[in-house]
Scaffold this active site. Structure first.
Site, PDB file in Angstrom:
ATOM      1  N   GLU A 132       0.851  -1.314  -0.022  1.00 33.56           N
ATOM      2  CA  GLU A 132      -0.007  -0.163  -0.024  1.00 33.56           C
ATOM      3  C   GLU A 132       0.663   1.226  -0.054  1.00 33.56           C
ATOM      4  O   GLU A 132       1.903   1.284   0.568  1.00 33.56           O
ATOM      5  CB  GLU A 132      -0.895   0.074   1.294  1.00 33.56           C
ATOM      6  CG  GLU A 132      -2.061  -0.929   0.858  1.00 33.56           C
ATOM      7  CD  GLU A 132      -2.701  -1.161   2.404  1.00 33.56           C
ATOM      8  OE1 GLU A 132      -2.358  -0.782   3.448  1.00 33.56           O
ATOM      9  OE2 GLU A 132      -3.794  -1.801   1.956  1.00 33.56           O
ATOM     10  N   CYS A 145       3.491   8.603   1.286  1.00 32.69           N
ATOM     11  CA  CYS A 145       4.019   7.819   2.175  1.00 32.69           C
ATOM     12  C   CYS A 145       4.327   6.185   1.448  1.00 32.69           C
ATOM     13  O   CYS A 145       3.447   5.691   0.918  1.00 32.69           O
ATOM     14  CB  CYS A 145       2.974   7.613   3.502  1.00 32.69           C
ATOM     15  SG  CYS A 145       3.674   6.493   4.449  1.00 32.69           S
ATOM     16  N   CYS A 152       6.427  -6.568   7.294  1.00 34.27           N
ATOM     17  CA  CYS A 152       7.598  -6.209   7.975  1.00 34.27           C
ATOM     18  C   CYS A 152       8.188  -7.402   8.898  1.00 34.27           C
ATOM     19  O   CYS A 152       7.283  -8.053   9.481  1.00 34.27           O
ATOM     20  CB  CYS A 152       7.404  -4.959   8.951  1.00 34.27           C
ATOM     21  SG  CYS A 152       8.809  -4.234   9.755  1.00 34.27           S
ATOM     22  N   CYS A 156       6.698  -4.929  16.138  1.00 33.77           N
ATOM     23  CA  CYS A 156       6.425  -3.808  17.368  1.00 33.77           C
ATOM     24  C   CYS A 156       4.817  -4.021  17.546  1.00 33.77           C
ATOM     25  O   CYS A 156       3.933  -4.208  16.524  1.00 33.77           O
ATOM     26  CB  CYS A 156       6.238  -2.441  16.437  1.00 33.77           C
ATOM     27  SG  CYS A 156       7.891  -1.859  16.024  1.00 33.77           S
ATOM     28  N   CYS A 159       1.734  -2.143  15.963  1.00 34.78           N
ATOM     29  CA  CYS A 159       1.823  -1.797  14.567  1.00 34.78           C
ATOM     30  C   CYS A 159       1.049  -3.024  13.742  1.00 34.78           C
ATOM     31  O   CYS A 159       1.324  -4.228  14.144  1.00 34.78           O
ATOM     32  CB  CYS A 159       2.944  -1.576  14.039  1.00 34.78           C
ATOM     33  SG  CYS A 159       3.158  -1.529  12.415  1.00 34.78           S
ATOM     34  N   CYS A 391      -1.147   5.779   9.859  1.00 40.25           N
ATOM     35  CA  CYS A 391      -0.016   5.197  10.193  1.00 40.25           C
ATOM     36  C   CYS A 391      -0.214   3.734  10.818  1.00 40.25           C
ATOM     37  O   CYS A 391      -1.221   3.706  11.867  1.00 40.25           O
ATOM     38  CB  CYS A 391       0.735   5.986  11.265  1.00 40.25           C
ATOM     39  SG  CYS A 391       0.903   7.756  10.869  1.00 40.25           S
TER      40      CYS A 391
HETATM   41  N1  SAH Z   1       9.229   0.691  10.119  1.00 37.09           N
HETATM   42  C1  SAH Z   1       9.495   2.151  10.226  1.00 37.09           C
HETATM   43  C2  SAH Z   1       8.588   2.974   9.087  1.00 37.09           C
HETATM   44  C3  SAH Z   1       7.131   2.528   9.007  1.00 37.09           C
HETATM   45  S1  SAH Z   1       5.938   2.799  10.365  1.00 37.09           S
HETATM   46  C4  SAH Z   1       9.358   2.689  11.366  1.00 37.09           C
HETATM   47  O1  SAH Z   1       8.670   1.867  12.404  1.00 37.09           O
HETATM   48  O2  SAH Z   1       9.607   3.634  11.771  1.00 37.09           O
HETATM   49  C5  SAH Z   1       5.790   4.424  10.540  1.00 37.09           C
HETATM   50  C6  SAH Z   1       5.399   4.991  11.936  1.00 37.09           C
HETATM   51  O3  SAH Z   1       3.974   4.585  12.103  1.00 37.09           O
HETATM   52  C7  SAH Z   1       6.337   4.733  12.906  1.00 37.09           C
HETATM   53  O4  SAH Z   1       6.764   5.718  13.704  1.00 37.09           O
HETATM   54  C8  SAH Z   1       5.457   3.640  13.541  1.00 37.09           C
HETATM   55  O5  SAH Z   1       5.946   3.379  14.816  1.00 37.09           O
HETATM   56  C9  SAH Z   1       4.136   4.236  13.488  1.00 37.09           C
HETATM   57  N2  SAH Z   1       2.859   3.402  13.793  1.00 37.09           N
HETATM   58  C10 SAH Z   1       2.912   2.031  13.486  1.00 37.09           C
HETATM   59  N3  SAH Z   1       1.683   1.340  13.986  1.00 37.09           N
HETATM   60  C11 SAH Z   1       0.965   2.705  14.358  1.00 37.09           C
HETATM   61  C12 SAH Z   1      -0.274   2.966  14.900  1.00 37.09           C
HETATM   62  N4  SAH Z   1      -1.311   1.743  14.980  1.00 37.09           N
HETATM   63  N5  SAH Z   1      -0.874   4.087  15.145  1.00 37.09           N
HETATM   64  C13 SAH Z   1       0.127   5.028  15.160  1.00 37.09           C
HETATM   65  N6  SAH Z   1       1.220   5.027  14.608  1.00 37.09           N
HETATM   66  C14 SAH Z   1       1.716   3.754  14.314  1.00 37.09           C
HETATM   67 FE1  SF4 Z   2       7.703  -2.581  11.287  1.00 36.68          FE
HETATM   68 FE2  SF4 Z   2       5.503  -1.458  11.943  1.00 36.68          FE
HETATM   69 FE3  SF4 Z   2       7.486  -1.801  13.688  1.00 36.68          FE
HETATM   70 FE4  SF4 Z   2       7.852  -0.079  11.535  1.00 36.68          FE
HETATM   71  S1  SF4 Z   2       6.390  -0.146  13.357  1.00 36.68           S
HETATM   72  S2  SF4 Z   2       9.299  -1.494  12.181  1.00 36.68           S
HETATM   73  S3  SF4 Z   2       6.403  -1.185  10.116  1.00 36.68           S
HETATM   74  S4  SF4 Z   2       6.539  -3.479  12.705  1.00 36.68           S
END
Ligand code: SAH
Ligand code: SF4
Length: 416
Positions: A132, A145, A152, A156, A159, A391
């Site tokens: 996406e 974006c 991934c 996390c 996420c 995000c």
């Molecule tokens: N993997 C990289 C970039 C993609 S995630 C990273 O983790 O930085 C992009 C951003 O979205 C990151 O700051 C991540 O922590 C945030 N993010 C992920 N899941 C989210 C959620 N459910 N609500 C708000 N931000 C989120």
């Molecule tokens: Fe991967 Fe989501 Fe963690 Fe970014 S926030 S490193 S996309 S699992």
């Protein structure tokens, strides 16, 4: 109970919060006729060499192709009027200018657009991969974006992308291809008519003016492809998006941060989300490998930092988890001495998550402490929630949400 993880079946108890990284499962298989979209100058010259363009001519031909592909957005070789008919025919026989295929385009009520893109899979007969890409318009800019991986490998806990099992790296062409798709769809090429619609920028001469690597995937785990793609994006004779308008977000792959600075020179964003290692271990399990102190040391050494060129620290606001006034004060202390911006991101919920977004008053209290310490702390307004584009909600249709889950999410968006 067992759950399936990358084709292996493992007891759920064994994976409970211990899964630091999943093993990449898929490799890229090129289509029969490769696309020239996304290639660097060196790769383009090599491609021309394979079809018999003599070395002495390659530089000039690359320059011509570069202009047509990246400044004009040509979708076919027959558009390239400055290239000889004969070469155009040879190019046509061997290459395409294909972008990733758009499977679905969704436009949110706030103007945010999301494209679901289909990419080739490894084996014939296997379902194609999907990724996406999201466009967020504002009055004076339009931010795209980009995703760097399908899924991934990191996990996390807040996420949605991290719950996706299928993982493969995108090629530079597939990363740049996302920009090409957005520019095609938004009429953002020299000489084409700009798309009009609610929310689209009215100022500036570009509809796509900023790039953030914040979609699916960890860009520093696909570093070389991301580096090549960003250098193509910033090239002043082509897509021409300045490095100051490109931001790469990482969850903290410490050993790659210096290389990212040296080899791309783009702006850095770091997903911090917690001020203590015990909590960050839980939220961003990669922290067990690269704890906060090491991460901040790498940030301090990021090349070219100044008050005009700061690192953005992203901090997701999770109710009762990381959002206390004490956390805000600790955050300010932690970042002392680093030219920093702090981006507070309201948590975007997804079906099955155990977290909730902090209450608005709590976000305000937190933001005030950060602001009073001298940091601009814009709270990122969640955008495009009605199309699941915000995000951390990016998760391709390989694991489709049920209609009921989508409705539940829409309902959440409405009650904000
Ligand atoms: N993997 C990289 C970039 C993609 S995630 C990273 O983790 O930085 C992009 C951003 O979205 C990151 O700051 C991540 O922590 C945030 N993010 C992920 N899941 C989210 C959620 N459910 N609500 C708000 N931000 C989120
Ligand atoms: Fe991967 Fe989501 Fe963690 Fe970014 S926030 S490193 S996309 S699992």
């Amino acid at each position: 109970m067992t759950i399936s993880l990358n084709s292996e079946t493992v007891p759920a108890s064994a994976t409970n919060a211990l899964v630091l990284e999943k093993t990449p499962l898929e490799r890229y298989v090129a289509p029969a006729k490769p696309s020239l979209v996304g290639l660097t100058r060196a790769a383009l010259a090599e491609a021309l060499g394979t079809i018999g363009v003599p070395p002495a001519q390659q530089r000039m031909r690359v320059q011509q192709l570069w202009h047509w592909i990246y400044a004009r957005g040509a979708t076919g070789f027959d558009h390239m009027t400055s290239v000889s008919k004969e070469l155009r025919a040879t190019l046509e026989r061997h290459f395409t200018l294909a972008r990733p295929e758009v499977v679905v385009e969704q436009v949110s009520v706030d103007g945010t657009r999301k494209w679901l893109l289909r990419l080739p899979s490894e084996h014939p007969g296997e379902p194609p991969h999907e990724v996406e890409c999201v466009y967020i318009p504002e009055a004076d800019r339009g931010t795209l974006c980009l995703s760097s991986q399908v899924g991934c490998t990191l996990t996390c806990s807040f996420c949605h992308t991290g719950t996706q099992r299928l993982v493969r790296n995108l090629t530079p062409g597939e990363i740049v291809g996302q920009i090409m798709v957005a520019r095609d769809r938004l009429g953002d090429w020299v000489g084409t008519e700009r798309a009009k619609g609610p929310g689209l920028p009215t100022e500036g001469d570009r509809t796509v003016s900023n790039i953030v690597m914040m979609g699916m995937g960890e860009p520093l785990y696909n570093f070389e492809a991301v580096r090549d793609a960003l250098n193509v994006t910033a090239d002043g004779d082509g897509l021409s998006i300045s490095k100051r308008r490109i931001t790469l977000s990482t969850s903290g792959v410490v050993p790659m941060i210096a290389r990212a600075g040296a080899e791309t020179g783009v702006m850095l964003a770091v997903s911090l989300h917690a001020v203590r290692d015990d909590l960050r271990n839980e939220l961003v399990p990669l922290n067990r490998k690269y704890p906060i102190a090491e991460l901040l040391e790498a940030c301090r050494n990021y090349p070219g930092l100044s008050n005009a060129r700061r690192i953005t620290f992203e901090y997701v606001m999770l109710k009762g988890v990381n959002d206390s006034a004490a956390d805000a004060k600790a955050l300010v202390r932690l970042l002392k001495g680093i030219p920093a911006k702090i981006n507070l991101i309201p948590f975007n919920p997804w079906p099955g998550t155990r977290y909730e977004c902090s209450d608005w008053e709590q976000i305000e209290t937190f933001s005030e402490i950060v602001f009073n310490a001298g940091y601009a702390s814009p709270v990122r307004t969640p955008r495009g929630r009605d199309i699941l584009a915000a995000c951390g909600q990016l998760k391709s249709a390989t694991e489709k949400l049920s209609a009921r889950e989508r409705l539940a999410l829409r309902a959440m968006a409405m009650t904000d």
